[in-house]
Design a protein around this motif. Structure first.
Motif, short mmCIF file in Angstrom:
data_model
loop_
_atom_site.label_atom_id
_atom_site.label_comp_id
_atom_site.label_asym_id
_atom_site.label_seq_id
_atom_site.Cartn_x
_atom_site.Cartn_y
_atom_site.Cartn_z
N MET B 1 19.53 49.78 45.34
CA MET B 1 18.25 49.11 45.54
C MET B 1 18.46 47.76 46.20
SD MET B 1 15.40 48.34 42.73
CE MET B 1 16.18 49.60 41.73
N SER B 2 17.63 47.47 47.16
CA SER B 2 17.81 46.21 47.88
C SER B 2 17.38 45.04 47.01
CB SER B 2 16.99 46.23 49.17
OG SER B 2 15.62 46.17 48.84
N SER B 3 17.90 43.87 47.38
CA SER B 3 17.62 42.70 46.56
C SER B 3 16.16 42.28 46.66
CB SER B 3 18.53 41.55 46.98
OG SER B 3 18.40 41.36 48.37
N VAL B 4 15.53 42.45 47.85
CA VAL B 4 14.11 42.11 47.96
C VAL B 4 13.28 42.96 47.03
CG1 VAL B 4 13.88 41.05 50.22
CG2 VAL B 4 14.07 43.53 50.07
N ASP B 5 13.67 44.23 46.97
CA ASP B 5 12.99 45.19 46.10
C ASP B 5 13.06 44.70 44.64
OD1 ASP B 5 12.55 47.40 44.39
OD2 ASP B 5 12.92 48.78 46.07
N VAL B 6 14.27 44.35 44.22
CA VAL B 6 14.46 43.89 42.83
C VAL B 6 13.63 42.64 42.55
CG1 VAL B 6 16.12 43.03 41.15
CG2 VAL B 6 16.76 44.91 42.67
N MET B 10 10.65 42.20 39.75
CA MET B 10 10.70 41.19 38.70
C MET B 10 9.43 40.34 38.73
SD MET B 10 13.31 42.01 37.20
CE MET B 10 13.15 40.75 35.94
N ASN B 11 9.02 40.01 39.96
CA ASN B 11 7.82 39.19 40.11
C ASN B 11 6.57 39.93 39.58
OD1 ASN B 11 6.22 36.97 41.13
ND2 ASN B 11 5.48 38.47 42.63
N VAL B 89 9.39 49.07 35.76
CA VAL B 89 10.63 48.95 34.96
C VAL B 89 11.60 50.09 35.25
CG1 VAL B 89 11.21 47.99 32.69
CG2 VAL B 89 8.90 48.64 33.15
N ASN B 90 11.05 51.26 35.58
CA ASN B 90 11.92 52.42 35.80
C ASN B 90 12.35 52.55 37.26
OD1 ASN B 90 11.71 53.09 33.10
ND2 ASN B 90 9.90 54.36 33.44
N ASN B 91 12.15 51.50 38.05
CA ASN B 91 12.56 51.49 39.46
C ASN B 91 11.98 52.66 40.24
OD1 ASN B 91 14.10 49.19 39.12
ND2 ASN B 91 15.84 50.40 38.35
N GLU B 92 10.69 52.91 40.01
CA GLU B 92 10.06 54.00 40.75
C GLU B 92 9.15 53.44 41.84
OE1 GLU B 92 9.47 57.52 37.55
OE2 GLU B 92 8.34 55.70 37.17
N ILE B 181 5.70 52.14 60.02
CA ILE B 181 5.57 50.90 59.23
C ILE B 181 5.54 51.27 57.76
CG2 ILE B 181 4.09 48.92 58.75
CD1 ILE B 181 3.07 49.22 61.69
N GLU B 182 6.52 50.72 57.01
CA GLU B 182 6.65 51.13 55.61
C GLU B 182 5.51 50.58 54.77
OE1 GLU B 182 10.51 48.76 55.11
OE2 GLU B 182 9.45 48.45 53.23
N PRO B 183 5.22 51.26 53.67
CA PRO B 183 4.08 50.85 52.84
C PRO B 183 4.27 49.48 52.19
CG PRO B 183 4.83 53.05 52.26
CD PRO B 183 5.85 52.48 53.18
N THR B 184 5.51 48.98 52.18
CA THR B 184 5.73 47.66 51.59
C THR B 184 6.23 46.71 52.68
OG1 THR B 184 7.94 48.41 50.97
CG2 THR B 184 6.25 48.52 49.28
#
Lengths: 529, 431
Positions: B1-6, B10-11, B89-92, B181-184
């Motif tokens: 998982m990329s750091s931006v994702d993490v 968290m945010n 929390v489950n990284n989905e 273009i990705e959804p995020t």
């Protein structure tokens, strides 16, 4: 009774009388005759009991009396005051009016109806009437078989007898055998008994039918309507025919005394005043007065404005308790109420209107435009001509049922009782009440009042239901909400049970709904997968 | 998982817990639990003149469990929050459809008559989608920031290097394809860019033609398509190109009221999603075409002006000062390419610019009386400008529309080498 009155009715023979009046009296055909006979006997039986403070036990037996011909033996037994044996022959075997002209609300028409039945039975089957009777204070029970000598208008006692009372019995048993038509009359007769029972919840009424049916209405209360008192007529309510009759049946030597003795609200001063206004010598022999004189007297009486209003003690309303008990016995309704209006008068006749209302329970569904109507006049059910009755007009035209939260068809019964010393019947059938403004107004007020009470009940019920709905609507989500918060906050010292308790407490505090009701809903909630 | 994702996770978790802690605290204090959020309704949608975008107004909605009308929504909001929390929390990466299915279950209860009733937490996806929007405004966090995905629709090519996840992608090396273009889009990092402007094309087909023609390479453009109504990701991506890379944005749509509206969604925001405008709208986006004046010139409009004192609240003089326009199409080309407007188009135009403009410009009295039922419409403020009044007046007068494909039919070369460059160079756009 006065000899003059007897003289008058000797002029026509009873047979003539019967043929002249049989349609009006309800003996037009065998089916009508059977129904009318039952009615006359039952009404006399009730008059002999509740009008004298006795809780009625009435037994009606209708049997086939001939294997071939359509003859029926109708027997009605009551536990009433009984009839003195010396009166019995005349009471059943002579066609005439009562000896003294007094007003009192009774069911029967001055005892004339039963004599019509006797005549009809005699002319169709040739069988005599049988009467068994005893008064409370008697030691013996008397038995009669009577027929009417049609030509002489005299009772002929075929058999008579008496025996010692073995037990404490009083009352009258009358048996008549007439030509009838049970097949055609039975629906009517059953309805009549049912409707009568509706307003006599204080009576035990049992009927045995030719079909071997036993129909029983058991007494549910011991309160009875106040018995009517006999009163003299009020001058406002007198017409020429009545005045003539009063004079004929009076013993007083002067017209002044006739007025004082036979009318309410008339003392010597008033009587003199009336006579001087009418230009009649107070000392005249009343039987010498000409029709012109009498008419002037009547007009004077009608325009005189210093009488006290007519006394209502002669009329006997059913009373709120009786109506409610009666409707409850018949319909086991969800809501019942009744009202007895204050006495009022029309054309010098006192009258009282009562209304009862029953909603829900076993009340059948009404028609699409009005409630089920139960009409009564002087405690007698009115079964026919509903459409032309002023009660129907009021129900359809004067009452905005929407305002009372009623939408038809509804499980709604409306009972209306008009009682008076002279019910303003429409036409000769006496099955509907005429549109007299004073009476219409009272009917409207009575119905409006019970309808208002029904609305009160329906409003409260709706409110209660809404509160219940609200509880359900809020409480059903509590488990889901608690579960969701648990997902987010589990591990942070989250306790689901405490949270649910808090939520219940909050809802209870904000809505005023008891906590146990909320908990009850929560216990019933199942969250699906 | 990329750091931006993490970091995003968290945010989002933090905000979610913080916001719902308010509810938890209310319950524990014995107060009625109430979600307070901006009202997402048209009446609370405000056009911010200064920043030129649609924003949510100051009205707030108090959604309390105790309110019979709001209880179900209250439950749904908490339910949705719990599902999103679990996914985070489950990284989905759930889609809005996933969320719909995850939350859909029955609640069985006894009604007042004691009858067992089964109620669904929600029935249609429309319901759960609406709850997601509520959560976005309640938490002030967009769904993309909660790692909720939607279908990818927008595409982009150009001299742009991005980092998506842990991969670096050169958008000039996509062959005949393009980058979806990705959804995020907020998780995308712009690494390198060599472009002068962004061209957003409404139609996917026209995008492909221009791409194959080498348009973006030749004119140093970043070419984007929304393939119809723009989704949130495309709008956010365009906004970031404009804001972070300082590239001017030009929008090319059909010449019809629907095309005009698509442009306004890029520029101003959409009415249904006004709460996100602040992050999605590109207020400086320019409408390059195809405009009605490109098709018809301004002759038609002058004819109207001869007969009236004002149109759309602007005086004849003010409208007369608009830059003169010559059509790009000849009379015969026009005859071949324009399409008759449908009733739907006409009504949409009334919504955009207001009934009064239609009343002035429509010739047929029969049609005018037909439009009478729209009399109450005063138009969107951002279309009540002299330029747009002229555009829509011409539309009402001619009752014709034109698709971009028609311009390409005249010759792809014409579209790519004449029409677009000359419009940009000549400043012939509507701002």
């Amino acid at each position: 009774m006065s000899s003059e009155a007897v003289e008058k009715y000797k002029a026509i023979s009873p047979a003539e009388f019967f043929y002249k009046y049989k349609e009006i009296a309800g003996f037009a055909n065998p089916a009508r005759a059977l129904y009318q006979t039952v009615r006359e006997l039952v009404e006399n039986a009730l008059d002999a009991t509740d009008s004298h403070g006795i809780l009625p036990d009435i037994k009606v037996v209708i049997q086939r009396a001939d294997p071939v011909q359509e003859f029926y033996r109708v027997t009605v037994e009551d536990n009433g005051i009984g009839i003195p044996p010396d009166i019995v022959p005349n009471a059943f075997g002579r066609v005439l009016f009562s000896s003294k002209y007094v007003l009192r609300q009774t069911r029967g028409m001055y005892g004339l109806g039963v004599k019509m039945a006797v005549l009809y039975g005699q002319m169709t089957t040739g069988r005599p009437i049988e009467v068994i009777t005893s008064k409370r204070e008697y030691r013996r029970i008397y038995f009669f078989k009577i027929r009417i000598d049609i030509n002489k208008n005299e009772p002929v006692v075929l058999e008579r007898g008496s025996w010692r009372k073995q037990r404490d019995w009083h009352g009258t048993i009358v048996s008549l055998t007439i030509e009838g038509d049970w097949g055609k009359a039975k629906a009517r007769i059953k309805e009549y008994i049912n409707r009568t029972a509706t307003v006599t919840p204080y009576a035990n009424i049992v009927m045995y039918t030719p079909d071997n049916e036993v129909i029983l209405y058991k007494r549910v209360i011991e309160t009875m309507p106040r018995p009517p008192k006999e009163v003299k007529p009020h001058p406002y309510g007198v017409d020429l025919e009545m005045l003539k009759m009063i004079i004929e049946s009076s013993k007083e030597p002067t017209i002044l005394e006739v007025l004082v003795e036979n009318f309410q609200s008339v003392g010597e001063v008033t009587a003199k005043d009336l006579l001087s206004k009418a230009g009649i010598d107070p000392s005249s022999n009343p039987r010498d007065l000409k029709e012109d004189d009498l008419l002037r007297l009547i007009n004077t009486m009608k325009s005189y404005n210093q009488f006290k209003p007519p006394s209502s003690s002669a009329i006997s309303p059913l009373g709120v308790e009786v109506i409610k008990a009666g409707l409850t016995r018949m319909f086991e309704p969800e809501f019942v109420d009744a009202v007895t209006r204050k006495p009022s008068t029309y054309e010098g006749h006192p009258f009282i209107v009562e209304a009862g209302i029953a909603y829900g329970g076993k009340v059948p569904l009404s028609e699409a435009d009005k409630p089920i109507l139960l009409r009564y006049a002087n405690k007698i059910p009115l079964l026919y001509d509903e459409g032309s009755d002023v009660i129907t007009s009021v129900v359809k035209e004067d009452i905005a049922w929407d305002n009372y939260m009623v939408a038809f068809p509804a499980q709604l019964v409306l009972l209306v009782h008009v009682c008076s010393t002279k019910v303003p019947f429409k036409g000769v059938g006496k099955e509907s009440i005429a549109d007299v403004p004073e009476v219409r107004r009272e009917i409207k007020l009575a119905i409006s009042e019970v309808a208002r009470r029904l609305r009160g009940y329906l409003t409260a019920k709706q409110k209660e239901l809404e509160t219940q709905r609200k509880v359900v609507h809020l409480a059903k989500y509590i488990p889901e909400i608690a579960r969701s918060l648990e997902v987010i906050f589990s591990g942070d010292g989250f306790d689901k049970d405490t949270l649910v308790k808090r939520l219940v407490g909050i809802i209870s505090a904000k809505t005023g709904i008891p906590e146990n009701k909320i908990n009850e809903v929560i216990r019933g909630v199942e969250i699906g997968a | 998982m990329s750091s931006v994702d993490v970091r995003a996770r968290m945010n989002a978790i933090g905000v979610l817990k913080e916001k719902f802690k308010i509810i938890l605290d209310q319950i524990q204090r014995g107060e009625k639990p109430t979600l307070v959020m901006p009202k997402r309704v048209l009446s609370n949608t405000i056009y911010d003149e200064k920043n030129k975008m649609l924003l949510l107004g100051p009205d707030v909605l108090r959604r309390s469990l105790i309110d019979v009308n709001e209880a179900r929504k209250f439950m749904q909001t908490l339910l949705m929050a719990s599902i999103i929390y679990e996914a985070l929390v489950n990284n989905e990466y759930p889609t809005i459809r996933d969320l719909y299915y995850r939350g859909k279950h029955s609640i069985g209860y006894r009604d007042v008559d004691g009858k067992l009733v089964h109620e669904n937490t929600w029935d249609e996806q429309k319901e759960s989608d609406s709850v997601i929007r509520d959560l976005e405004v309640f938490m002030n966090v967009l769904r993309e920031e909660m790692l909720i995905l939607s279908k990818e629709k927008g595409k982009v090519v150009g001299n742009l290097v991005i980092k998506s996840g842990d991969d670096t992608i050169d958008l000039s090396k996509m062959g005949h394809g393009a980058y979806s273009i990705e959804p995020t889009p907020d998780l995308v990092e712009f690494k390198d860019v060599d472009a002068e402007y962004v061209l957003v094309v409404e139609k996917d087909a026209v995008f492909q033609q221009l791409h194959r023609y080498g348009f973006w390479r030749k004119y140093r453009a970043i070419l984007v398509t929304s393939a119809g109504q723009p989704d949130r990701a495309t709008r956010r991506f365009v906004r970031r190109l404009n804001e972070e890379l300082k590239l001017p944005v030009y929008v090319l749509t059909d010449s019809d009221p629907y095309g005009f509206y698509i442009y306004s969604v890029f520029k101003i925001g959409s009415i249904t999603l006004s709460y996100e405008s602040e992050r999605l709208a590109t207020p400086s986006a320019r409408f390059i075409g195809v405009s009605m004046t490109d098709v018809f010139g301004d002759e038609v409009f002058r004819e109207v002006l001869d007969e009236v004192k004002e149109v759309g609240g602007f005086t004849k003089t003010a409208l007369g000062k608009l830059k003169k326009k010559k059509p790009y199409l000849s009379e015969s080309e026009r005859r071949n390419y324009v399409i008759k407007a449908k009733q739907r188009d006409i009504e949409r135009a009334v919504e955009l610019v207001g009934y009064d403009v239609a009343d002035k410009c429509v010739e047929s009295s029969e049609l005018r009386s037909k439009l009478k039922k729209k009399e109450g419409l005063t138009g969107y403020p951002w279309f009540r400008t002299p330029n747009w009044v002229r555009e829509l007046c011409i539309f009402f007068k001619t009752l014709n529309k034109l698709e971009i494909e028609a311009m390409a039919s005249k010759g792809l070369k014409f579209l790519a080498d004449t029409y677009i460059p000359s419009k940009i160079e000549g400043g012939d756009w509507i701002d």
